[in-house]
Design an enzyme around this catalytic site. Structure first.
Site, PDB file in Angstrom:
ATOM      1  N   TYR A  29       3.925  58.920 102.636  1.00  0.00           N
ATOM      2  CA  TYR A  29       4.785  57.744 102.771  1.00  0.00           C
ATOM      3  C   TYR A  29       6.166  57.989 102.164  1.00  0.00           C
ATOM      4  O   TYR A  29       6.301  58.275 100.987  1.00  0.00           O
ATOM      5  CB  TYR A  29       4.102  56.530 102.137  1.00  0.00           C
ATOM      6  CG  TYR A  29       2.838  56.181 102.873  1.00  0.00           C
ATOM      7  CD1 TYR A  29       2.889  55.520 104.098  1.00  0.00           C
ATOM      8  CD2 TYR A  29       1.593  56.562 102.386  1.00  0.00           C
ATOM      9  CE1 TYR A  29       1.738  55.237 104.807  1.00  0.00           C
ATOM     10  CE2 TYR A  29       0.433  56.283 103.092  1.00  0.00           C
ATOM     11  CZ  TYR A  29       0.512  55.618 104.305  1.00  0.00           C
ATOM     12  OH  TYR A  29      -0.636  55.353 105.008  1.00  0.00           O
ATOM     13  N   ASP A  41       3.748  65.038 100.977  1.00  0.00           N
ATOM     14  CA  ASP A  41       3.513  63.633 100.696  1.00  0.00           C
ATOM     15  C   ASP A  41       3.596  62.883 102.029  1.00  0.00           C
ATOM     16  O   ASP A  41       4.273  63.335 102.962  1.00  0.00           O
ATOM     17  CB  ASP A  41       4.569  63.125  99.718  1.00  0.00           C
ATOM     18  CG  ASP A  41       4.555  61.624  99.582  1.00  0.00           C
ATOM     19  OD1 ASP A  41       3.532  61.078  99.136  1.00  0.00           O
ATOM     20  OD2 ASP A  41       5.566  60.996  99.952  1.00  0.00           O
ATOM     21  N   SER A  51      -1.730  62.470  99.788  1.00  0.00           N
ATOM     22  CA  SER A  51      -1.132  61.147  99.691  1.00  0.00           C
ATOM     23  C   SER A  51      -1.948  60.194  98.836  1.00  0.00           C
ATOM     24  O   SER A  51      -3.177  60.303  98.743  1.00  0.00           O
ATOM     25  CB  SER A  51      -1.000  60.561 101.105  1.00  0.00           C
ATOM     26  OG  SER A  51      -0.541  59.223 101.073  1.00  0.00           O
ATOM     27  N   ASN A  52      -1.234  59.237  98.246  1.00  0.00           N
ATOM     28  CA  ASN A  52      -1.891  58.103  97.601  1.00  0.00           C
ATOM     29  C   ASN A  52      -2.596  57.213  98.612  1.00  0.00           C
ATOM     30  O   ASN A  52      -3.443  56.392  98.240  1.00  0.00           O
ATOM     31  CB  ASN A  52      -0.867  57.250  96.855  1.00  0.00           C
ATOM     32  CG  ASN A  52      -0.513  57.797  95.483  1.00  0.00           C
ATOM     33  OD1 ASN A  52      -1.236  58.604  94.922  1.00  0.00           O
ATOM     34  ND2 ASN A  52       0.602  57.334  94.937  1.00  0.00           N
ATOM     35  N   ARG A  81       8.388  48.580  98.735  1.00  0.00           N
ATOM     36  CA  ARG A  81       8.106  49.959  98.334  1.00  0.00           C
ATOM     37  C   ARG A  81       8.096  50.096  96.812  1.00  0.00           C
ATOM     38  O   ARG A  81       7.205  50.751  96.236  1.00  0.00           O
ATOM     39  CB  ARG A  81       9.155  50.894  98.939  1.00  0.00           C
ATOM     40  CG  ARG A  81       9.035  52.350  98.515  1.00  0.00           C
ATOM     41  CD  ARG A  81       7.713  52.951  98.905  1.00  0.00           C
ATOM     42  NE  ARG A  81       7.708  54.403  98.708  1.00  0.00           N
ATOM     43  CZ  ARG A  81       6.629  55.161  98.783  1.00  0.00           C
ATOM     44  NH1 ARG A  81       5.446  54.616  99.035  1.00  0.00           N
ATOM     45  NH2 ARG A  81       6.712  56.469  98.615  1.00  0.00           N
TER      46      ARG A  81
END
Length: 227
Positions: free
Chosen positions: A11, A9, A121-122, A45
């Site tokens: 972030y 991942d 990742s998104n 976040r």
């Protein structure tokens, strides 16, 4: 079946999502941020993730940059700060988030073992490109995979399909590493070998799928006896 591919991942796992607010708070041009930056970083976040899930459930996909902007706007208003210049500065800093200190050496060590390395990742492709370049880790990554290729956010199973599509692997050949408990849970249920980077000492999420390994940071990752 040994692990051949390590997928991270981005972030919160490789890139420190609190770095933008922390760095801006040390800038003498924005003294109003100093007492507020921890709350802004945390709420930013939380809303970033919440908005990605809400949009996914409602079929209202946008890229991760938009939910990042929206999350910051919410966090600043919640903390009573209205400052367009600070907002612009924080967003610029988010494009070049610091990597956690151990990241470059860990990625290099995994590559030296003959493993493939990647980010899943998104993040939107342009966000990820900026972050990877800023951290100087492009040379130790084989791929940077973004959910934007399918228009779905994690933890949709179709996102994890991107790994096998790119590397022609079976799930059991992949070590998936994330600092997000919900992400690790989904990846474990998908069939990946998983490592949860639990930097804050949080409890396990009550979700299907549990991490195979729990680490305080990434340092010990190359020494796991799974390769």
């Amino acid at each position: 079946m040994p692990v051949t591919t390590c997928v991270f991942d981005g972030y919160g796992t490789l890139f420190d999502v609190a770095a933008a607010a922390r760095e801006a708070a040390s800038d003498p041009g924005f003294p109003q941020l100093a007492p507020h930056w921890p709350a802004i970083a945390s709420l930013w976040r939380a809303k970033q993730l919440e908005y990605s899930w809400q949009r996914a459930i409602r079929g209202l996909h946008c890229d991760f940059w938009q939910v990042t902007v929206d999350g910051l706007d919410y966090a600043m208003e919640a903390e009573g700060i209205e400052d367009p210049a600070l907002r612009t500065h924080l967003l610029a800093l988010y494009r070049r988030l610091s990597a956690f200190p151990e990241v470059p050496a860990v990625l290099a060590s995994l590559r030296a073992k003959g493993l493939k390395t990647a980010i899943l990742s998104n993040g939107a492709p342009s966000m990820l490109s900026d972050a990877v370049a800023s951290a100087g880790i492009g040379g130790v990554l084989d791929a940077v995979l973004s959910v934007e290729t399918i228009g779905l956010f994690k933890p949709a199973p179709a996102v994890y399909d991107l790994v096998g599509r790119r590397f022609h692997t079976q799930p059991a050949q992949v070590l998936f590493v994330s600092s997000n408990g919900w992400d690790v849970s989904a990846a474990a249920a998908y069939g990946f070998v998983t490592a949860w980077v639990n930097r804050t000492g949080a409890p396990l999420d009550r979700l299907p799928g549990q991490p195979a390994h729990i680490l305080p940071d990434l340092t010990a990752l190359p020494d796991l006896e799974i390769y």
